[in-house]
Design an enzyme around this catalytic site. Structure first.
Site, PDB file in Angstrom:
ATOM      1  N   TYR A   1      63.451  55.809  94.190  1.00  0.00           N
ATOM      2  CA  TYR A   1      63.260  57.219  93.824  1.00  0.00           C
ATOM      3  C   TYR A   1      64.127  57.581  92.621  1.00  0.00           C
ATOM      4  O   TYR A   1      63.686  58.267  91.704  1.00  0.00           O
ATOM      5  CB  TYR A   1      63.631  58.067  95.038  1.00  0.00           C
TER       6      TYR A   1
ATOM      7  N   HIS B   1      71.419  66.481  91.721  1.00  0.00           N
ATOM      8  CA  HIS B   1      70.489  66.738  92.803  1.00  0.00           C
ATOM      9  C   HIS B   1      70.323  65.461  93.628  1.00  0.00           C
ATOM     10  O   HIS B   1      69.999  64.422  93.079  1.00  0.00           O
ATOM     11  CB  HIS B   1      69.132  67.161  92.230  1.00  0.00           C
TER      12      HIS B   1
ATOM     13  N   LYS C   1      58.762  59.736  87.044  1.00  0.00           N
ATOM     14  CA  LYS C   1      59.257  58.538  86.347  1.00  0.00           C
ATOM     15  C   LYS C   1      58.987  58.534  84.836  1.00  0.00           C
ATOM     16  O   LYS C   1      59.608  57.768  84.105  1.00  0.00           O
ATOM     17  CB  LYS C   1      58.588  57.278  86.921  1.00  0.00           C
TER      18      LYS C   1
ATOM     19  N   PRO D   1      52.855  61.997  87.677  1.00  0.00           N
ATOM     20  CA  PRO D   1      54.165  62.635  87.865  1.00  0.00           C
ATOM     21  C   PRO D   1      54.659  62.618  89.316  1.00  0.00           C
ATOM     22  O   PRO D   1      55.707  63.177  89.607  1.00  0.00           O
ATOM     23  CB  PRO D   1      53.946  64.076  87.365  1.00  0.00           C
TER      24      PRO D   1
ATOM     25  N   TYR E   1      58.652  68.321  99.650  1.00  0.00           N
ATOM     26  CA  TYR E   1      57.298  67.788  99.618  1.00  0.00           C
ATOM     27  C   TYR E   1      56.611  68.213 100.908  1.00  0.00           C
ATOM     28  O   TYR E   1      57.055  67.818 101.995  1.00  0.00           O
ATOM     29  CB  TYR E   1      57.321  66.264  99.545  1.00  0.00           C
TER      30      TYR E   1
HETATM   31  P1  RFL Z   1      55.575  63.005  74.768  1.00  0.00           P
HETATM   32  O1  RFL Z   1      56.657  63.819  75.412  1.00  0.00           O
HETATM   33  O2  RFL Z   1      54.170  63.380  75.068  1.00  0.00           O
HETATM   34  O3  RFL Z   1      55.822  63.025  73.208  1.00  0.00           O
HETATM   35  C1  RFL Z   1      54.871  62.490  72.303  1.00  0.00           C
HETATM   36  C2  RFL Z   1      55.012  63.251  71.026  1.00  0.00           C
HETATM   37  O4  RFL Z   1      54.103  62.702  70.068  1.00  0.00           O
HETATM   38  C3  RFL Z   1      53.500  63.780  69.358  1.00  0.00           C
HETATM   39  N1  RFL Z   1      52.249  63.264  68.781  1.00  0.00           N
HETATM   40  C4  RFL Z   1      52.111  62.944  67.476  1.00  0.00           C
HETATM   41  N2  RFL Z   1      52.982  63.007  66.458  1.00  0.00           N
HETATM   42  C5  RFL Z   1      52.549  62.598  65.237  1.00  0.00           C
HETATM   43  N3  RFL Z   1      51.280  62.160  65.010  1.00  0.00           N
HETATM   44  C6  RFL Z   1      50.378  62.084  66.017  1.00  0.00           C
HETATM   45  N4  RFL Z   1      49.160  61.617  65.799  1.00  0.00           N
HETATM   46  C7  RFL Z   1      50.794  62.484  67.312  1.00  0.00           C
HETATM   47  N5  RFL Z   1      50.186  62.535  68.540  1.00  0.00           N
HETATM   48  C8  RFL Z   1      51.080  63.008  69.401  1.00  0.00           C
HETATM   49  C9  RFL Z   1      53.328  64.852  70.402  1.00  0.00           C
HETATM   50  O5  RFL Z   1      53.163  66.145  69.814  1.00  0.00           O
HETATM   51  C10 RFL Z   1      54.633  64.717  71.184  1.00  0.00           C
HETATM   52  O6  RFL Z   1      55.647  65.530  70.642  1.00  0.00           O
HETATM   53  O7  RFL Z   1      55.698  61.472  75.150  1.00  0.00           O
HETATM   54  P2  RFL Z   1      57.006  60.564  75.408  1.00  0.00           P
HETATM   55  O8  RFL Z   1      58.038  60.788  74.353  1.00  0.00           O
HETATM   56  O9  RFL Z   1      56.502  59.213  75.647  1.00  0.00           O
HETATM   57  O10 RFL Z   1      57.649  61.181  76.758  1.00  0.00           O
HETATM   58  C11 RFL Z   1      56.963  61.047  77.982  1.00  0.00           C
HETATM   59  C12 RFL Z   1      57.263  62.264  78.865  1.00  0.00           C
HETATM   60  O11 RFL Z   1      56.997  63.446  78.142  1.00  0.00           O
HETATM   61  C13 RFL Z   1      56.419  62.241  80.149  1.00  0.00           C
HETATM   62  O12 RFL Z   1      56.339  60.942  80.671  1.00  0.00           O
HETATM   63  C14 RFL Z   1      57.028  63.143  81.248  1.00  0.00           C
HETATM   64  O13 RFL Z   1      57.007  64.489  80.877  1.00  0.00           O
HETATM   65  C15 RFL Z   1      56.280  62.946  82.569  1.00  0.00           C
HETATM   66  N6  RFL Z   1      56.758  63.913  83.592  1.00  0.00           N
HETATM   67  C16 RFL Z   1      57.940  63.697  84.258  1.00  0.00           C
HETATM   68  N7  RFL Z   1      58.689  62.599  83.964  1.00  0.00           N
HETATM   69  C17 RFL Z   1      59.890  62.424  84.585  1.00  0.00           C
HETATM   70  O14 RFL Z   1      60.560  61.413  84.304  1.00  0.00           O
HETATM   71  N8  RFL Z   1      60.394  63.323  85.499  1.00  0.00           N
HETATM   72  C18 RFL Z   1      59.695  64.441  85.854  1.00  0.00           C
HETATM   73  O15 RFL Z   1      60.190  65.248  86.662  1.00  0.00           O
HETATM   74  C19 RFL Z   1      58.407  64.655  85.231  1.00  0.00           C
HETATM   75  N9  RFL Z   1      57.672  65.765  85.502  1.00  0.00           N
HETATM   76  C20 RFL Z   1      56.006  65.060  83.863  1.00  0.00           C
HETATM   77  C21 RFL Z   1      56.501  65.977  84.841  1.00  0.00           C
HETATM   78  C22 RFL Z   1      54.811  65.334  83.202  1.00  0.00           C
HETATM   79  C23 RFL Z   1      54.097  66.461  83.504  1.00  0.00           C
HETATM   80  N10 RFL Z   1      52.870  66.681  82.834  1.00  0.00           N
HETATM   81  C24 RFL Z   1      52.689  67.767  81.960  1.00  0.00           C
HETATM   82  C25 RFL Z   1      51.942  65.592  82.764  1.00  0.00           C
HETATM   83  C26 RFL Z   1      55.784  67.129  85.140  1.00  0.00           C
HETATM   84  C27 RFL Z   1      54.560  67.367  84.489  1.00  0.00           C
HETATM   85  C28 RFL Z   1      53.802  68.614  84.867  1.00  0.00           C
END
Ligand code: RFL
Length: 405
Positions: free
Chosen positions: A402, A85, A311, A307, A215
């Site tokens: 970006y 993309h 990043k 978000p 956007y």
């Molecule tokens: P995660 O994915 O939240 O994983 C953390 C894991 O830890 C578990 N956990 C525990 N496990 C054991 N004991 C405990 N006490 C625990 N407490 C928690 C959880 O169950 C989970 O499985 O964090 P991680 O690995 O640091 O990854 C970060 C990403 O998930 C996050 O930054 C992104 O999703 C943000 N984000 C986006 N990032 C991008 O790079 N590109 C995107 O297009 C993008 N779109 C988004 C997004 C985040 C969004 N939301 C929901 C905030 C879109 C959305 C809507």
């Protein structure tokens, strides 16, 4: 496997060289890289396998993320099913302009691959490499971080508490996880900002409505469109802070999206059932340093980014790679210098990403109201958009930030 069942009273299970808390992108990339380097590690995850493999979040993977995954044999799925993309569109009341960011800046594109698919691939690979991954095992405490033998207390599905000791602990358990709370108050500085904006994040069971990410800057609030899979599309709708995710029925959501995206001028949206809806408050925080004793924070646990610039998952992978290198050097080469530099190596990139995300938030959201301040800031927003539309240098800078980290 022998383990003590009462924390603090008996010897802990010598689980691994590294215990990783959390099986999100951060913990799983780190775990796979460590296994690839021959480092024994255990991943403890609070949720079930089905839960983490279905949790839809990110979708836009940066070129560096794809490089890390490819170089470490973790990219089969995304190379097969991910889609390149490289264009985004901005819509305002003055019309629409496109930025072909794949041919600007460093000429890099995104790979669109849903985060839950990436997590599924990373789980499968970790298990195939013989990794120890325990689902439904929440970590409830981390102790001994400043000594040589940190230990993690986790709860099994039957409620039994286990202590697992390790040489190092990696906290990849997100912003509300246990790892952050294990760091004593005052030991790290926490920078934080509430950007004052809330998005209703939607997944629609419908094909994308247009090729590029779109956007839409609108006086009623921001609206966004992003590809995910051929049948699922992500939309964002700016909503007032505190609004319930269920406040708007589907028909109202589609009407609001069409209005703000100016579908009458640029073409209709492909509607379908809204299959997921949640509100996301645009907040950011950065911890400094992101290590304390033998505990290393990675991914959202190390810092949360709004978000707005997609990043978060990409930073998580970047940090996991740097941390894996440091842990491997310490455990295999006896050299703790790279590990000591973990924070210093990551933080400049984290701040660059935060700066770009903050800039994007200001680009996409103008303040409401007719007071002097709001009118002035909306005029600045317009000037920013015009600069992006007309200045090749600005476009190159945008593209570099970006897609880059
Ligand atoms: P995660 O994915 O939240 O994983 C953390 C894991 O830890 C578990 N956990 C525990 N496990 C054991 N004991 C405990 N006490 C625990 N407490 C928690 C959880 O169950 C989970 O499985 O964090 P991680 O690995 O640091 O990854 C970060 C990403 O998930 C996050 O930054 C992104 O999703 C943000 N984000 C986006 N990032 C991008 O790079 N590109 C995107 O297009 C993008 N779109 C988004 C997004 C985040 C969004 N939301 C929901 C905030 C879109 C959305 C809507």
């Amino acid at each position: 496997m022998p383990a003590s069942t009462v924390p603090g009273t008996a010897a802990a299970e010598d689980a691994a060289e590294v215990v990783i808390v959390g099986a999100g992108p951060a913990g799983l990339v780190l775990g796979n890289l460590l296994l690839g380097a021959g480092v024994r590690c255990t991943v403890l995850e609070r949720q079930s396998r089905a839960h983490v493999e279905q949790r839809a979040r990110a979708g836009f993977l940066a070129a560096n993320t794809v490089r890390v995954l490819t170089e470490n044999g973790l990219a089969d799925g995304l190379l097969k099913d991910g889609r390149q993309h490289d264009t985004c569109a901005f819509r305002t009341d003055r019309g629409e302009f496109h930025l072909d960011y794949g041919s600007l800046g460093r000429g890099e594109a995104h790979t669109v691959y849903p985060q839950q698919h990436l997590v599924r691939d990373l789980v499968a690979e970790f298990l195939a490499r013989g990794g120890d991954l325990r689902f439904e095992t929440p970590v409830v405490g981390i102790t001994g971080i400043t000594g040589d033998h940190p230990a993690v207390t986790a709860q099994s599905a039957d409620g039994t508490l286990h202590r697992l000791s390790a040489r190092f602990v990696a906290g990849g358990d997100g912003r509300h996880g246990t790892a952050r709370t294990a760091v004593p108050a005052g030991a790290v500085r926490r920078y934080r900002r509430d950007h004052g904006v809330t998005w209703l994040a939607l997944l629609a069971a419908a094909p994308q409505s247009m090729g590029p990410v779109a956007y839409a800057v609108h006086e009623d609030g921001f609206a966004g469109h992003m590809a995910r899979t051929p049948d699922i599309t992500r939309y964002y709708l700016q909503v007032p802070r505190g609004e319930s995710p269920d406040a708007r029925p589907d028909a109202r959501i589609w009407a609001d999206l069409a209005h703000r995206m100016r579908a009458d001028r640029h073409g209709p949206l492909h509607e379908g059932p809204i299959v997921e809806r949640r509100t996301v408050e645009m907040t950011s925080d950065v911890l400094d340093p992101i290590q304390y004793g033998r505990l290393f924070l990675v991914g959202d646990a190390a810092g949360l980014i709004s978000p707005a610039a997609a990043k978060g998952a990409n930073l998580a992978v970047m940090e996991a790679e740097i941390l894996a290198r440091g842990l491997t050097a310490a455990l295999r080469g006896g050299d703790e210098q790279p590990l000591a530099r973990y924070s210093a190596d990551c933080l400049p990139r984290i701040w660059r990403a935060q700066e770009f995300s903050h800039w994007m938030i200001n680009l996409l959201h103008g303040p409401a109201g007719s007071d002097d301040d709001a009118v002035f800031l909306r005029a600045l927003q317009q000037a920013r958009l015009e600069s992006l539309q007309t200045s090749r240098r600005h476009q190159d800078h945008f593209a570099e930030n970006y897609v880059g980290i």
